[in-house]
Design a protein around this motif. Structure first.
Motif, PDB file in Angstrom:
ATOM      1  N   ASP A  43     -84.477   3.924 -30.176  1.00 15.94           N
ATOM      2  CA  ASP A  43     -84.979   3.816 -31.541  1.00 15.94           C
ATOM      3  C   ASP A  43     -85.803   5.075 -31.813  1.00 15.94           C
ATOM      4  O   ASP A  43     -86.887   5.236 -31.256  1.00 15.94           O
ATOM      5  N   ASP A  86     -87.570   5.982 -34.217  1.00  8.44           N
ATOM      6  CA  ASP A  86     -88.859   5.767 -34.890  1.00  8.44           C
ATOM      7  C   ASP A  86     -89.983   5.494 -33.895  1.00  8.44           C
ATOM      8  O   ASP A  86     -91.131   5.847 -34.122  1.00  8.44           O
ATOM      9  N   THR A  87     -89.658   4.822 -32.799  1.00  6.79           N
ATOM     10  CA  THR A  87     -90.690   4.441 -31.832  1.00  6.79           C
ATOM     11  C   THR A  87     -90.501   5.099 -30.469  1.00  6.79           C
ATOM     12  O   THR A  87     -91.420   5.091 -29.656  1.00  6.79           O
ATOM     13  N   GLY A  88     -89.302   5.594 -30.203  1.00 11.24           N
ATOM     14  CA  GLY A  88     -89.005   6.139 -28.882  1.00 11.24           C
ATOM     15  C   GLY A  88     -88.655   5.084 -27.852  1.00 11.24           C
ATOM     16  O   GLY A  88     -88.495   5.389 -26.672  1.00 11.24           O
ATOM     17  N   VAL A  89     -88.507   3.850 -28.275  1.00 12.28           N
ATOM     18  CA  VAL A  89     -88.200   2.779 -27.330  1.00 12.28           C
ATOM     19  C   VAL A  89     -86.738   2.867 -26.881  1.00 12.28           C
ATOM     20  O   VAL A  89     -85.834   3.002 -27.710  1.00 12.28           O
ATOM     21  N   SER A  94     -91.806   5.219 -24.026  1.00 11.18           N
ATOM     22  CA  SER A  94     -91.491   5.367 -25.449  1.00 11.18           C
ATOM     23  C   SER A  94     -92.213   6.578 -26.032  1.00 11.18           C
ATOM     24  O   SER A  94     -91.654   7.315 -26.832  1.00 11.18           O
ATOM     25  N   TRP A 117     -90.348   9.668 -27.731  1.00 10.78           N
ATOM     26  CA  TRP A 117     -90.687   9.985 -29.125  1.00 10.78           C
ATOM     27  C   TRP A 117     -91.138  11.439 -29.237  1.00 10.78           C
ATOM     28  O   TRP A 117     -90.727  12.163 -30.135  1.00 10.78           O
ATOM     29  N   PHE A 129     -96.265  -3.508 -31.828  1.00 16.11           N
ATOM     30  CA  PHE A 129     -95.662  -2.674 -30.795  1.00 16.11           C
ATOM     31  C   PHE A 129     -96.431  -2.964 -29.518  1.00 16.11           C
ATOM     32  O   PHE A 129     -97.567  -2.542 -29.352  1.00 16.11           O
ATOM     33  N   HIS A 132    -100.823   5.007 -21.885  1.00 13.34           N
ATOM     34  CA  HIS A 132     -99.603   4.442 -22.479  1.00 13.34           C
ATOM     35  C   HIS A 132     -99.275   5.061 -23.829  1.00 13.34           C
ATOM     36  O   HIS A 132     -98.117   5.119 -24.214  1.00 13.34           O
ATOM     37  N   TYR A 191     -99.452   9.450 -31.227  1.00 11.14           N
ATOM     38  CA  TYR A 191     -98.365   8.455 -31.157  1.00 11.14           C
ATOM     39  C   TYR A 191     -98.811   7.150 -31.793  1.00 11.14           C
ATOM     40  O   TYR A 191     -98.064   6.519 -32.546  1.00 11.14           O
ATOM     41  N   HIS A 242     -98.774   7.440 -35.495  1.00  6.24           N
ATOM     42  CA  HIS A 242     -97.379   7.357 -35.950  1.00  6.24           C
ATOM     43  C   HIS A 242     -96.888   5.909 -35.943  1.00  6.24           C
ATOM     44  O   HIS A 242     -96.252   5.443 -36.895  1.00  6.24           O
ATOM     45  N   LEU A 243     -97.197   5.199 -34.850  1.00  9.83           N
ATOM     46  CA  LEU A 243     -96.726   3.810 -34.745  1.00  9.83           C
ATOM     47  C   LEU A 243     -97.345   2.922 -35.825  1.00  9.83           C
ATOM     48  O   LEU A 243     -96.711   1.953 -36.273  1.00  9.83           O
ATOM     49  N   VAL A 257     -94.983   3.158 -38.592  1.00  9.52           N
ATOM     50  CA  VAL A 257     -93.705   2.489 -38.320  1.00  9.52           C
ATOM     51  C   VAL A 257     -93.864   0.973 -38.379  1.00  9.52           C
ATOM     52  O   VAL A 257     -93.051   0.267 -38.994  1.00  9.52           O
ATOM     53  N   MET A 258     -94.928   0.472 -37.778  1.00 16.76           N
ATOM     54  CA  MET A 258     -95.115  -0.974 -37.751  1.00 16.76           C
ATOM     55  C   MET A 258     -95.467  -1.513 -39.142  1.00 16.76           C
ATOM     56  O   MET A 258     -95.027  -2.589 -39.535  1.00 16.76           O
ATOM     57  N   ARG A 278     -92.328  -1.815 -41.005  1.00 18.89           N
ATOM     58  CA  ARG A 278     -91.529  -2.974 -40.575  1.00 18.89           C
ATOM     59  C   ARG A 278     -92.107  -4.266 -41.131  1.00 18.89           C
ATOM     60  O   ARG A 278     -91.360  -5.184 -41.481  1.00 18.89           O
TER      61      ARG A 278
END
Lengths: 785, 263
Positions: A648, A650-653, A771, A775, B176, B242, B247, B250-251, B254-255, B258
């Motif tokens: 994905d 968008d997330t790098g998953v 991820s 990404w 996420f 992690h 990042y 950015h997430l 994205v979240m 969604r």
């Protein structure tokens, strides 16, 4: 041996007790008068110890004794030895720091034990541990693998923190190959450090009997006989005839329970001092800190190819992190279990590998599922895939072009091994078909339309298992021969007790070995029990690691069964009043050739014990036979793994959408158990590739010290696996088996990484492909376009 | 774990009285944060006051346009509650994604909210839905409740008795998860409320917070496209092994997208 039991999916005999809670693990055992040990561990990665203050702890409630590293020194106990002597290029012996069972003067990694408190309850011991004060003079820690040799020396007598500079292969021919190459592919890789996570943590109970002067040690060991040998010969805890080591049910090892550690050694020593049994069970955080870690390589490699894509030469330079001390087999892992595998499945004519092993202020590093062979496979299969990408050759085709052909065995590689048999095209072809490799392009298009990135990656691995031909291992520095023993006791009423020096800690030996013996002797499998893991019951054994149990331990049992048949034949001849040459054995029956006369093996067993008239000079009573098997060569399981992923952006998953493993393990006794081993290995390999990573900070503190940060793979992280088999039986052992325990963890990491990189259209990334890393790689590519 | 005195009162008043009488007491609900911390000897209360016998704290009620969830209601009870699914389905969905089955069977909403873990899921719902926290002495608006990492407006000994949520069908939570702990690396709850769009983000910073830039654009145009114009600054974002701050920032986008897409 032709029997429907060979290759049958017999349900595991041991599962009844495991799934009904009747397993008996070390921590389940409690002895009268038992005390509990809790260790004082260094909070620093590198420090001089300036003093211990133990009187408050000694006077704390319930405390029986407080012992420190200073008392270990005073008692003159030997250090924990490394069992494999390596030599550097210049012929000098590897450097081996003294590994005390508890540090008294200097600590060299965070978590190293410096003292132990023994008390009536564990809580009391743990409370008193907080009362022990240790004065430290903190020193700069050496943590990073690749720069360890340039940093200040940890040990005054070990320059450049270097254990050895080892080499294998032909440097000159390899240089020549590189000079003549039409194309050279280069790669730099880190093989990420892993923490083994057996479900059962390490545990031990030491029980010294002051009356008999015997010590019984219950411990979570993959090889109790080796533990006894080290305790006796090196640490000198107790003489061998007074020392019994029992490894009861053990909940997983993955290599980490091969080794002899500080804790069980310390409580054995302490039990003798206090005259009471002592139990120690690791807390999970202690497991993270002190179980021997795995991998941790930094490698530069180059592959020379001609214009047609034929491999000409391979040059590999690796730095391997040993941690603070040499664990039991640490020195062999990045050398004889690594450099020797760099030929892979290919005809590369010239290979040269150099390995510098370095010490750091981190936990010791030793064998972990695959042990050296995953590292070799990772280097080679990443390199081959990158070469295919650079040369725009299909990666399956490039591999096929360089395979050792099935008519070229036995095949002598340029890195010391002679492969006995294999058919690499067969496993590649089957994996390509099972994975629908041909249909990948259309699946990639579909993913693209859905805004996803799809990739596919291959890995054609080989491993050397069946450790090990003793003469060869000895010539390479092994401190012990690596044969195995097996004993078959046919009881008077026809039931069988099988004793093996192999140890099962989840592998299903109690079923597989029973199937093997049942097939050989024609005795029902329900009448056969397998006993293992007790030095008081069998003479000696080398234990379970390196996918050796069936190939070596099973072969010993096969020979013991042949001896039972030979003895039974003599008994039958006596009972049937004919010559032994007139007796043939088949499916549990001794028959007189060309007649209807015969005796079942059960009848023979009964007669063997209750007879009155054996000619004792020629025929002894009893039907118990023992055999030792020393392999003449390693075995060479090999196969192709193909991983398909969808990312994905968008997330790098990364999601693994399909994983195909086709393996050639030779003859399979129980395919269900074999597939289970493959599944487990694949999950560990996928864990390494996508999730797991051991991280120390610059001061040597373990950052990933719990499951909150160390990411173990879970069931929902992996797909349902497609596992297939091909078979070229091992040519040199009586079972035809090659070993299957490690293959999944060996083949899968490069397949996953090759798939991720294929999806990204890139060629460089280190594991784990988290991820964020994926990404970031997408962002970087977008920024540079 | 150090020794402690154990109490199991059956009324809120008794619980508070026990707390005040003790030297260094803590309330025990599901214990999924407290017990591990005690086992690691990071927390050492003199007295533990077990709330599990106080019946009134374990109830879920819908009345007067709001949903009142007692503080000792477990995550699995919220996830499986027909009342919650009818009145605020986003809560049931969020609760079903907390931890694992064992955690959900023990962990409670009151414990999670009182702890204010920066990566916990519930704070996003409490703040994002504009809930209020009912205690033994007052009712605190979510906007005033979460103050910093593990810090809330609760006074010493103040006991959460329930969380009052407005009923809503127009809300979604997108998470996420941290692959190791399965806490939220980033969790975004987007809700259309009477007072406008609310966006609450957990996991990304020291404490759950409202993303006001996102709320503004969504109030004008509730769409994924509108949201794409907003980029959260990474300055105050958490960074760990992690996920770095960039990042995480950015997430968040994205979240949030969604969540918006699923409303």
């Amino acid at each position: 041996m032709s029997n429907e039991l060979i290759g049958a999916r017999v349900l595991r005999k041991e599962d009844n007790r495991f799934i009904t809670g009747k397993g008996r693990y070390t921590d389940d055992i409690n002895l009268a008068g038992q005390t509990y040990a809790c260790f004082v561990r260094s909070p620093h990665a590198h420090a001089n110890i300036k003093g211990f203050h133990i009187s408050a702890a000694e006077n704390a409630p319930g405390v029986v004794a407080v012992l420190t590293g200073l008392q270990v020194l005073e008692d003159g106990l030997g250090g924990l030895p490394c069992g494999w002597m390596l030599h550097s290029k210049d012929g000098s012996e590897m450097k081996q720091p003294m590994h005390p069972i508890m540090a008294g003067e200097k600590v060299n990694y965070a978590g190293e034990p410096v003292a132990v408190v023994i008390a009536d309850t564990y809580e009391q011991a743990k409370n008193a541990v907080e009362q022990v004060a240790v004065d430290y003079e903190v020193l700069q820690a050496v943590v990073d693998t690749s720069s360890a040799a340039e940093q200040a020396d940890i040990y005054p007598d070990i320059p450049a923190n270097t254990c050895y500079n080892w080499e294998l292969g032909d440097a000159e021919a390899t240089s020549q190959g590189l000079a003549e190459a039409a194309h050279i592919t280069r790669i730099e890789l880190i093989n990420n450090r892993l923490i083994p996570n057996a479900m059962e943590p390490r545990a031990a109970i030491a029980d010294y009997n002051t009356g008999t002067e015997e010590l019984i040690l219950y411990t979570t060991s993959q090889n109790p006989h080796l533990a006894r040998l080290i305790f006796t010969a090196f640490v000198q805890i107790a003489p061998e005839h007074k020392l019994r080591v029992i490894a009861p049910d053990v909940g997983g090892g993955f290599g980490s329970k091969i080794f002899v550690y500080s804790e069980e050694t310390t409580i054995s020593w302490a039990s003798k001092k206090i005259g009471r049994p002592i139990k120690w069970t690791a807390e999970r955080s202690e497991s993270f800190l002190t179980d021997a870690h795995g991998r941790d390589h930094h490698t530069m490699a180059e592959l020379a190819l001609d214009e047609e894509g034929n491999f000409l030469a391979l040059n590999v330079k690796t730095t391997a992190n040993m941690g603070a001390y040499l664990s039991t087999f640490a020195s062999a892992v990045p050398t004889y279990l690594y450099g020797t595998l760099l030929a892979g499945q290919y005809r590369t004519p010239s290979i040269y590998v150099e390995v510098d092993a370095v010490f750091t202020n981190t936990a010791p590093v030793d064998a972990y599922r695959g042990a050296g062979r995953p590292e070799a496979t990772y280097v080679l299969e990443r390199l081959v895939e990158k070469a295919a990408s650079e040369l725009a050759i299909d990666p399956a085709e490039l591999r096929r072009r360089n395979f050792i052909g099935k008519d070229q065995f036995p095949y002598q590689t340029p890195v010391a091994l002679e492969y006995d048999i294999g058919d690499y095209e067969a496993s590649l072809d089957k994996a390509l078909e099972m994975s629908d490799y041909a249909g990948f392009a259309s699946r990639k298009d579909a993913s693209q339309r859905a805004g996803k990135l799809r990739g596919i990656g291959l890995s054609c691995y080989i491993e050397a298992c069946g450790l090990a031909p003793s003469a060869l291992a000895g010539s390479l520095g092994a401190g012990v021969g690596l044969w195995e023993s097996g004993e078959i006791r046919v009881n008077p009423t026809g039931s069988v007790t099988v004793l093996t020096g192999s140890h099962s800690h989840g592998q299903g030996h109690e079923t597989t070995f029973a199937q093997l013996v049942s097939a050989k002797l024609g005795i029902p499998i329900d009448d056969i029990d397998v006993v293992h893991g007790d030095t008081g019951k069998m003479d000696f054994g080398l234990g379970t690691y390196g996918s050796r149990s069936l190939a070596v331990g099973g072969s010993a049992l096969s020979r013991a069964a042949d001896k039972v048949i030979a003895k039974g034949t003599k008994i039958a001849a006596h009972l049937l009043q004919t010559d032994a040459e007139n007796i043939e054995f088949d499916a549990g029956e001794f028959k007189v050739i060309d007649s209807n006369e015969g005796k079942t093996i059960q009848e023979i067993a009964f007669a063997a014990y209750v007879n009155h008239d054996f000619p004792i000079d020629e025929l002894e009573p009893g039907l118990t036979e023992k055999a030792f098997y020393d392999p003449v060569n390693f075995t060479y399981p090999a196969g192709t793994h193909i991983c398909e992923v969808e990312i994905d952006p968008d997330t790098g998953v990364t999601e693994i959408t399909k994983f195909t493993a086709v393996d050639d393990f030779g003859t399979l006794i129980n395919p269900m158990i074999v597939e289970g081993q493959v599944h487990g290995g694949l999950v560990q390999g996928i864990g390494q590739a996508l999730l797991e990573n051991c991280v120390y900070d610059t001061e040597g503190q373990l950052v990933t010290g719990s499951y909150m940060d160390y990411c173990m793979p879970r069931a929902d992280d992996v797909p349902s696996f497609d596992v297939g088999m091909t078979c070229t039986p091992c040519t040199h052992n009586p079972v035809g088996a090659k070993g299957c325990g490690e293959a999944g963890a060996i083949g899968s990491p490069p397949a996953v990484m090759n798939a991720v990189l294929n999806a990204l259209g890139q060629t460089d990334m280190d594991m784990p492909a988290t991820s964020e890393k994926v990404w970031q790689a997408i962002q970087n590519a977008a920024a540079s376009n | 774990m150090y020794d402690f005195n154990y109490h199991k009162p059956d009324t809120v008043a008794d619980a508070v009285a026990l707390f005040n009488a003790a030297e260094d007491a803590m309330y025990l609900a599901g214990g999924h944060t407290l017990i591990p911390a005690m086992k690691q000897r990071l927390r050492a209360p003199t007295d533990l006051i077990d709330l599990s016998a106080i019946q009134s704290l374990g109830e879920i009620q819908a009345k007067d346009g709001s949903l009142l969830i007692g503080s000792t209601v477990t995550h699995s009870q919220v996830a499986e509650s027909e009342v919650v699914s009818a009145e605020a389905p986003v809560l049931a969905a969020l609760a079903s994604g907390i931890g694992d089955r064992q955690v959900r069977n023990r962990g409670t909403i009151g414990g999670s909210v009182a702890n204010s873990d920066p990566a916990a899921d519930y704070p996003a719902a409490v703040l994002g839905l504009g809930a209020s926290i009912v205690t033994d002495r007052r009712e605190i608006a979510a906007d005033d409740f979460f103050q910093d990492m593990f810090e809330t407006a609760l006074a010493d000994g103040e006991l959460i008795t329930a969380i009052r949520f407005p009923t809503t069908a127009s809300a979604a939570y997108a998470k996420f998860p941290n692959p190791a702990s399965r806490y939220a690396t980033v969790g975004v709850l987007v809700a259309k409320t009477a007072g406008g769009v609310r966006v609450a983000i957990t996991g990304a910073a020291a404490s759950v917070f409202r993303a006001t830039e996102m709320e503004q654009v969504l109030n004008d145009n509730f769409s994924v496209e509108a949201l794409a114009e907003v980029r959260l600054a990474s300055d105050d974002m958490n960074a760990d092994i992690h996920a770095g701050a960039e990042y995480r920032a950015h997430l968040c986008g994205v979240m949030a997208a969604r969540a918006v897409a699923s409303i």
